[in-house]
Design a protein around this motif. Structure first.
Motif, short mmCIF file in Angstrom:
data_model
loop_
_atom_site.label_atom_id
_atom_site.label_comp_id
_atom_site.label_asym_id
_atom_site.label_seq_id
_atom_site.Cartn_x
_atom_site.Cartn_y
_atom_site.Cartn_z
N LYS A 1 0.83 -1.20 0.00
CA LYS A 1 0.00 0.00 0.00
C LYS A 1 0.86 1.25 0.00
CE LYS A 1 -4.11 -1.73 2.43
NZ LYS A 1 -5.04 -1.50 3.56
N SER A 2 0.34 2.32 -0.56
CA SER A 2 1.02 3.61 -0.46
C SER A 2 0.57 4.31 0.81
CB SER A 2 0.71 4.49 -1.67
OG SER A 2 -0.64 4.96 -1.61
N PHE A 3 1.40 5.20 1.32
CA PHE A 3 1.00 5.99 2.49
C PHE A 3 -0.21 6.86 2.16
CE2 PHE A 3 5.57 5.21 3.27
CZ PHE A 3 5.48 4.60 4.52
N GLY A 4 -0.30 7.30 0.91
CA GLY A 4 -1.46 8.08 0.50
C GLY A 4 -2.74 7.29 0.58
N ALA A 5 -2.69 6.02 0.15
CA ALA A 5 -3.88 5.17 0.23
C ALA A 5 -4.27 4.93 1.68
CB ALA A 5 -3.61 3.85 -0.48
N ILE A 6 -3.28 4.75 2.55
CA ILE A 6 -3.57 4.57 3.97
C ILE A 6 -4.21 5.83 4.54
CG2 ILE A 6 -2.51 4.20 6.24
CD1 ILE A 6 -0.37 2.51 4.73
N ALA A 7 -3.71 6.99 4.11
CA ALA A 7 -4.30 8.26 4.55
C ALA A 7 -5.75 8.36 4.11
CB ALA A 7 -3.49 9.43 4.01
N ASP A 8 -6.05 7.94 2.88
CA ASP A 8 -7.42 7.99 2.39
C ASP A 8 -8.32 7.07 3.22
OD1 ASP A 8 -6.57 9.73 0.42
OD2 ASP A 8 -6.41 8.17 -1.13
N GLU A 9 -7.82 5.89 3.55
CA GLU A 9 -8.61 4.95 4.35
C GLU A 9 -8.90 5.51 5.75
OE1 GLU A 9 -6.30 1.41 4.46
OE2 GLU A 9 -6.65 0.89 2.34
N ARG A 10 -7.91 6.21 6.31
CA ARG A 10 -8.05 6.70 7.69
C ARG A 10 -8.62 8.11 7.75
NH1 ARG A 10 -2.40 4.52 10.59
NH2 ARG A 10 -2.65 2.33 9.98
N GLY A 11 -8.74 8.74 6.60
CA GLY A 11 -9.28 10.09 6.57
C GLY A 11 -8.40 11.13 7.22
N ILE A 12 -7.08 11.01 7.01
CA ILE A 12 -6.12 11.93 7.63
C ILE A 12 -5.16 12.46 6.57
CG2 ILE A 12 -6.25 10.85 9.90
CD1 ILE A 12 -3.73 9.28 9.26
N HIS A 13 -4.35 13.44 6.97
CA HIS A 13 -3.33 14.01 6.09
C HIS A 13 -2.31 12.93 5.72
CE1 HIS A 13 0.01 16.55 4.75
NE2 HIS A 13 -0.81 17.59 4.73
N PRO A 14 -1.84 12.88 4.47
CA PRO A 14 -0.86 11.85 4.09
C PRO A 14 0.39 11.85 4.96
CG PRO A 14 -1.75 12.89 2.14
CD PRO A 14 -2.28 13.67 3.31
N LEU A 15 0.86 13.03 5.38
CA LEU A 15 2.04 13.07 6.24
C LEU A 15 1.74 12.41 7.58
CD1 LEU A 15 4.93 13.99 6.79
CD2 LEU A 15 4.01 16.18 7.57
N ASP A 16 0.54 12.63 8.12
CA ASP A 16 0.17 11.98 9.37
C ASP A 16 0.10 10.47 9.21
OD1 ASP A 16 -0.08 14.09 11.30
OD2 ASP A 16 -1.85 14.77 10.23
#
Length: 598
Positions: free
Chosen positions: A395-410
């Motif tokens: 997974k990309s960190f961006g995809a994880i951010a989308d799943e969690r509804g948070i900023h990609p850096l977070d």
């Protein structure tokens, strides 16, 4: 006549760009002494200990790698195997203002280790155990006295000079300007190095690189504190000697690159210019339009100013890997430098979890970036390849951010904190991702091939076999009817062109030349050249470094007339008791040319 090596019936490329020919080469006493065609009397193989059947293979000059950071590794493993196994027979040390000639062992380790991502303890240990020199001439003698695998040449680093003359503390203090006496001393040390045979000087203007150690940790490199008055003084020493400068403009100062063109100019400097090799020409994801400027802009300025500036180019996709946040691109952010300043895992994890730190990092991350940048900042283009949480792999960190509804850096920082920062390995490609533009750069005359960073960034990247990867692309394009370079011109760009421009006696394989060669099986220029591999390194305490492994592509590598690598194996005693390479001093190429013409 007896021979030490015979290379039979190969397609011979001499490194000048001329059409290849089927020839059998005879090598004696380290030199190519004859080349005969199929219709000529065959060479007598009686008593020859090394006969290489090269029918259907390419016989080319050994490749030059003009941008390495083997300065410490050459002391620990003089064979420099990772390059030689891919046909590189000449390497250039001392790039990016970093060399180990004048500075103390501790200062040199602080200069080198964090910038080049090599464990400091081993850099310091290598220097403390092996440094016997105080002068540049003694340094060259010491390197030449090692059981070298490839040939070695070098530059003297501006940061090395500054640290030796000013002391590392004053050399990295923005309030300090060298006295006239100190300027004279730096110029004197540079001139002595050039006199001893060093090719030129290397610098670094971009302040992204930081010091290691405890004393001045996270300060920028000494050369970045130099004024242009200081640089001009040292460039004038190069001008008088006819030597080169390798450097990188300050990416935060748009005028910085222009100053190098002006300093190189023949028109503005009494008709005696200075050749300059600049970092770096690439099709960066963060700068998609820059690729259209590099070649044209450089050619125009060189023409108008009578300059001799070229930009170095890595002719492969620039793919990076990182264990957690240990990647130089994070030094572009103050918050990234703050994290990299901390060496202890627990301290770093605490910082990455701190909300005030994250707010600062997000502000810097989201700020509109004007000017050049190393990283595209797109966490959707950053994929996890190793992680204790197996569900996150791929997974990309961006995809994880989308799943969690948070900023990609977070999302990035959360994954690191949850799994242990150094336990998360991820990858992204920062440049050279568009084949059309990559091919355009490879054919651009205002650039030259380099910037492999071999010997550095051990866990971040591996481009030891970049010449083979360029040859694969060249051959594939020809077969597809869309050529961007002929094979012989690509080989010239990787060999003779570099030897001529840098002034080092290497890169050609003609009768009378030193027999540095590589025999390539073109049928094995296949997907294996792009493979990912790791190898445990004993002299770095068992660290697993990224490497390249496509040993069936290189049939044999020869250095100084000796076959040192063949059929996937190095010769007995390689890099330990067998010395095949030597230190190539400045001026030797010109002497060789004169002797050939005579």
């Amino acid at each position: 006549m007896t021979y030490d090596v015979i290379i039979r019936d190969g397609l011979w490329f001499d490194g000048t760009g001329r059409e290849p020919q089927i020839r059998t080469l005879g090598v004696r006493d380290g030199v190519v002494v004859t080349a005969v065609g199929p219709a000529d009397v065959p060479l007598d193989e009686t008593g020859c200990p090394e006969v290489i059947a090269a029918a259907g293979k390419w016989v080319v000059p050994g490749f030059l790698d003009v941008h390495t950071h083997y300065d410490a590794e050459v002391l620990l493993d003089p064979g420099l195997r990772e390059s030689v196994r891919h046909g590189v027979t000449t390497v250039l040390l001392g790039n990016c203002s970093l060399s180990t000639v004048y500075a103390s062992c501790e200062d040199a380790a602080d200069l080198f280790s964090r910038v080049e991502a090599v464990p400091r303890e081993f850099v310091l240990g290598a220097l403390e155990s092996n440094k016997t020199w105080e002068t540049a001439a003694e340094y060259i003698e010491a390197i030449d006295g090692l059981p070298l695998g490839p040939n070695v040449s070098s530059l003297i680093g501006h940061s090395d000079l500054r640290a030796a003359v000013l002391g590392l503390d004053r050399a990295t203090d923005d309030a300090v300007r060298p006295t006239d006496a100190e300027m004279d001393r730096m110029a004197q040390l540079l001139d002595e190095a050039l006199e001893a045979g060093v090719l030129g000087m290397s610098g670094m203007d971009a302040a992204i690189d930081k010091l290691d150690g405890d004393r001045f940790r996270s300060r920028a490199l000494p050369s970045t504190f130099a004024t242009w008055r200081e640089r001009r003084r040292l460039i004038n020493v190069l001008r008088k000697r006819g030597r080169i400068l390798q450097s990188a403009p300050d990416v935060k100062n748009a005028a910085s690159a222009l100053l190098f063109f002006l300093a190189s100019s023949r028109i503005l400097n009494r008709r005696k210019g200075v050749r300059m090799s600049m970092l770096v020409s690439a099709d960066g994801k963060a700068m998609p339009l820059a690729v259209h400027v590099f070649g044209f802009g450089t050619r125009v300025l060189n023409k108008l100013l009578g300059s001799q500036v070229r930009f170095q180019h890595l002719p492969v996709p620039f793919e990076l890997y990182s264990d957690g946040i240990d990647l130089p691109v994070f030094e572009e952010f103050g918050a990234g430098t703050a994290a990299l300043h901390l060496r202890e895992q627990l301290e770093r994890n605490e910082l990455l979890a701190d909300e005030s730190y994250r707010r600062r990092f997000r502000r810097e991350f989201d700020r509109i970036k004007l000017g050049p940048s190393l990283w595209h900042r797109d966490f959707h283009d950053a994929v996890i390849v190793e992680c204790p949480d197996q569900a996150l792999i791929g997974k990309s960190f961006g995809a994880i951010a989308d799943e969690r509804g948070i900023h990609p850096l977070d999302a990035f920082l959360d994954v690191l904190v949850e799994n242990g920062e150094r336990n998360v390995r991820w990858t992204t490609t920062v440049a050279n991702h568009r084949p059309k533009q990559l091919n355009k750069l490879a054919a651009e005359p205002s650039i030259h091939m380099g910037f492999s960073d071999a010997g550095a960034h051990l866990r971040n990247m591996a481009f030891y076999n970049f010449p083979l990867r360029l040859l694969k692309r060249t051959r594939d394009a020809e077969r597809a009817g869309r050529p961007f370079l002929s094979v012989q011109h690509a080989i010239y760009r990787l060999t003779g062109e570099l030897g001529e421009w840098f002034g080092v006696d290497a890169g050609t394989l003609r009768v009378g030349d030193r027999a540095d060669f590589v025999v390539i099986d073109p049928t094995r220029l296949d997907e294996s050249v792009d493979g990912y591999h790791e190898q445990e390194v004993g002299f770095y305490g068992g660290l697993r470094r990224m490497v390249n492994r496509n040993d069936k592509t290189v049939v044999a590598t020869g250095v100084g007339g000796a076959v040192v690598f063949r059929a996937g194996k190095f010769c007995d005693g390689y890099g330990q008791t067998v010395k095949s390479g030597r230190y190539l001093r400045a001026g030797a190429r010109q002497e060789h040319v004169l002797s050939r013409s005579a």
